[in-house]
Write a protein that holds these residues in place. Sequence first.
Motif, PDB file in Angstrom:
ATOM      1  N   TYR A   1      15.182  16.110   6.584  1.00  0.00           N
ATOM      2  CA  TYR A   1      14.233  14.852   6.621  1.00  0.00           C
ATOM      3  C   TYR A   1      13.124  15.236   7.303  1.00  0.00           C
ATOM      4  O   TYR A   1      11.975  14.899   6.756  1.00  0.00           O
ATOM      5  CB  TYR A   1      14.997  13.741   7.416  1.00  0.00           C
ATOM      6  CG  TYR A   1      16.174  13.029   6.396  1.00  0.00           C
ATOM      7  CD1 TYR A   1      15.831  12.125   5.472  1.00  0.00           C
ATOM      8  CD2 TYR A   1      17.492  13.729   6.300  1.00  0.00           C
ATOM      9  CE1 TYR A   1      17.085  11.428   4.704  1.00  0.00           C
ATOM     10  CE2 TYR A   1      18.463  12.956   5.677  1.00  0.00           C
ATOM     11  CZ  TYR A   1      18.126  12.094   4.968  1.00  0.00           C
ATOM     12  OH  TYR A   1      19.099  11.284   4.022  1.00  0.00           O
ATOM     13  N   GLY A   2      13.265  15.974   8.449  1.00  0.00           N
ATOM     14  CA  GLY A   2      12.346  16.307   8.997  1.00  0.00           C
ATOM     15  C   GLY A   2      11.309  17.195   8.523  1.00  0.00           C
ATOM     16  O   GLY A   2       9.997  17.534   8.404  1.00  0.00           O
ATOM     17  N   LEU A   3      12.106  18.289   7.696  1.00  0.00           N
ATOM     18  CA  LEU A   3      11.358  19.309   6.924  1.00  0.00           C
ATOM     19  C   LEU A   3      10.461  18.665   5.917  1.00  0.00           C
ATOM     20  O   LEU A   3       9.468  19.133   5.560  1.00  0.00           O
ATOM     21  CB  LEU A   3      12.349  20.295   6.278  1.00  0.00           C
ATOM     22  CG  LEU A   3      11.757  21.632   5.909  1.00  0.00           C
ATOM     23  CD1 LEU A   3      11.112  22.409   6.831  1.00  0.00           C
ATOM     24  CD2 LEU A   3      13.073  22.310   5.298  1.00  0.00           C
TER      25      LEU A   3
ATOM     26  N   LYS B   1      12.908   4.335   4.227  1.00  0.00           N
ATOM     27  CA  LYS B   1      13.694   4.604   2.933  1.00  0.00           C
ATOM     28  C   LYS B   1      13.935   6.147   2.388  1.00  0.00           C
ATOM     29  O   LYS B   1      14.342   5.972   1.413  1.00  0.00           O
ATOM     30  CB  LYS B   1      13.369   3.746   1.889  1.00  0.00           C
ATOM     31  CG  LYS B   1      13.421   2.285   2.214  1.00  0.00           C
ATOM     32  CD  LYS B   1      13.237   1.252   0.963  1.00  0.00           C
ATOM     33  CE  LYS B   1      13.205  -0.228   1.294  1.00  0.00           C
ATOM     34  NZ  LYS B   1      13.156  -1.178   0.223  1.00  0.00           N
ATOM     35  N   MET B   2      13.529   7.125   3.279  1.00  0.00           N
ATOM     36  CA  MET B   2      13.776   8.288   2.760  1.00  0.00           C
ATOM     37  C   MET B   2      15.105   8.711   2.774  1.00  0.00           C
ATOM     38  O   MET B   2      16.094   8.285   3.455  1.00  0.00           O
ATOM     39  CB  MET B   2      13.230   9.411   3.829  1.00  0.00           C
ATOM     40  CG  MET B   2      13.082  10.696   3.661  1.00  0.00           C
ATOM     41  SD  MET B   2      12.530  11.876   4.815  1.00  0.00           S
ATOM     42  CE  MET B   2      10.711  11.620   4.803  1.00  0.00           C
TER      43      MET B   2
ATOM     44  N   ALA C   1       0.788  -1.250  -0.027  1.00  0.00           N
ATOM     45  CA  ALA C   1       0.031  -0.119  -0.028  1.00  0.00           C
ATOM     46  C   ALA C   1       0.801   1.409   0.069  1.00  0.00           C
ATOM     47  O   ALA C   1       0.527   2.086   0.542  1.00  0.00           O
ATOM     48  CB  ALA C   1      -0.948  -0.118   1.225  1.00  0.00           C
ATOM     49  N   ASP C   2       1.876   1.207  -0.788  1.00  0.00           N
ATOM     50  CA  ASP C   2       2.778   2.388  -0.731  1.00  0.00           C
ATOM     51  C   ASP C   2       3.155   2.627  -2.085  1.00  0.00           C
ATOM     52  O   ASP C   2       3.193   1.880  -3.215  1.00  0.00           O
ATOM     53  CB  ASP C   2       4.280   2.101   0.004  1.00  0.00           C
ATOM     54  CG  ASP C   2       3.881   1.824   1.492  1.00  0.00           C
ATOM     55  OD1 ASP C   2       2.913   2.260   2.092  1.00  0.00           O
ATOM     56  OD2 ASP C   2       4.522   0.994   2.196  1.00  0.00           O
TER      57      ASP C   2
ATOM     58  N   VAL D   1       5.276   7.341  -0.072  1.00  0.00           N
ATOM     59  CA  VAL D   1       4.044   7.537   0.600  1.00  0.00           C
ATOM     60  C   VAL D   1       3.002   6.376   0.839  1.00  0.00           C
ATOM     61  O   VAL D   1       3.084   5.249   0.148  1.00  0.00           O
ATOM     62  CB  VAL D   1       3.235   8.707  -0.149  1.00  0.00           C
ATOM     63  CG1 VAL D   1       3.995  10.055  -0.117  1.00  0.00           C
ATOM     64  CG2 VAL D   1       2.887   8.257  -1.560  1.00  0.00           C
ATOM     65  N   ASP D   2       2.305   6.449   1.567  1.00  0.00           N
ATOM     66  CA  ASP D   2       1.235   5.464   2.256  1.00  0.00           C
ATOM     67  C   ASP D   2       0.122   5.807   1.615  1.00  0.00           C
ATOM     68  O   ASP D   2      -0.673   6.905   1.820  1.00  0.00           O
ATOM     69  CB  ASP D   2       1.035   5.256   3.572  1.00  0.00           C
ATOM     70  CG  ASP D   2       0.143   4.283   4.106  1.00  0.00           C
ATOM     71  OD1 ASP D   2       0.052   3.287   3.375  1.00  0.00           O
ATOM     72  OD2 ASP D   2      -0.443   4.351   5.233  1.00  0.00           O
ATOM     73  N   ILE D   3      -0.471   4.833   0.576  1.00  0.00           N
ATOM     74  CA  ILE D   3      -1.686   5.021   0.078  1.00  0.00           C
ATOM     75  C   ILE D   3      -2.686   4.097   0.415  1.00  0.00           C
ATOM     76  O   ILE D   3      -2.629   3.148   1.243  1.00  0.00           O
ATOM     77  CB  ILE D   3      -1.751   5.057  -1.309  1.00  0.00           C
ATOM     78  CG1 ILE D   3      -1.141   3.681  -2.084  1.00  0.00           C
ATOM     79  CG2 ILE D   3      -0.695   6.196  -2.069  1.00  0.00           C
ATOM     80  CD1 ILE D   3      -1.203   3.222  -3.499  1.00  0.00           C
TER      81      ILE D   3
END
Length: 145
Positions: A63-65, A127-128, A15-16, A143-145
């Motif tokens: 990464y946080g941004l 995995k970012m 789902a990604d 992204v999670d779909i």
Amino acid sequence: MKKEDFNFKYFDTTADIGIEVKTNNLNDAYIQSTLATLNLITDIDKIKPIITKKIFIKSEDEYGLLYDWVTEILILLNSEDFMTSKYDINIRKEDNYYILEGTLSGDIYDTNRYNYKTEVKAITYHKMKISKEDNIYNIRFIVDI
């Protein structure tokens, strides 16, 4: 209840969706990341820039941004039905933080006027990757779909 009375089973699912961005400008890399995310939801090139909103995000690292940026855009969509399509942003490092600020333009997302493709629930850290090689920014995230 006994185990043999259970009437369910489990199955594997994906789902990604992974997104990759390559550009020579950090601001554009973040804009392209958002466009890629929103284009999963609708045809982003058809969203008219009618409404303008200011944005300010402060995070501990790039990464946080990125995570906070994409999350904020999804929150605007989910809470205000605001779909962005045009961005004037600036990213800078200040003290020990990364700051993204600027303006967003877009329209109220109405599926009667704008095509609906799928729902994007969230960006993930899984995995970012954010890197810069030979003046090219490479961003990769899921992204999670």
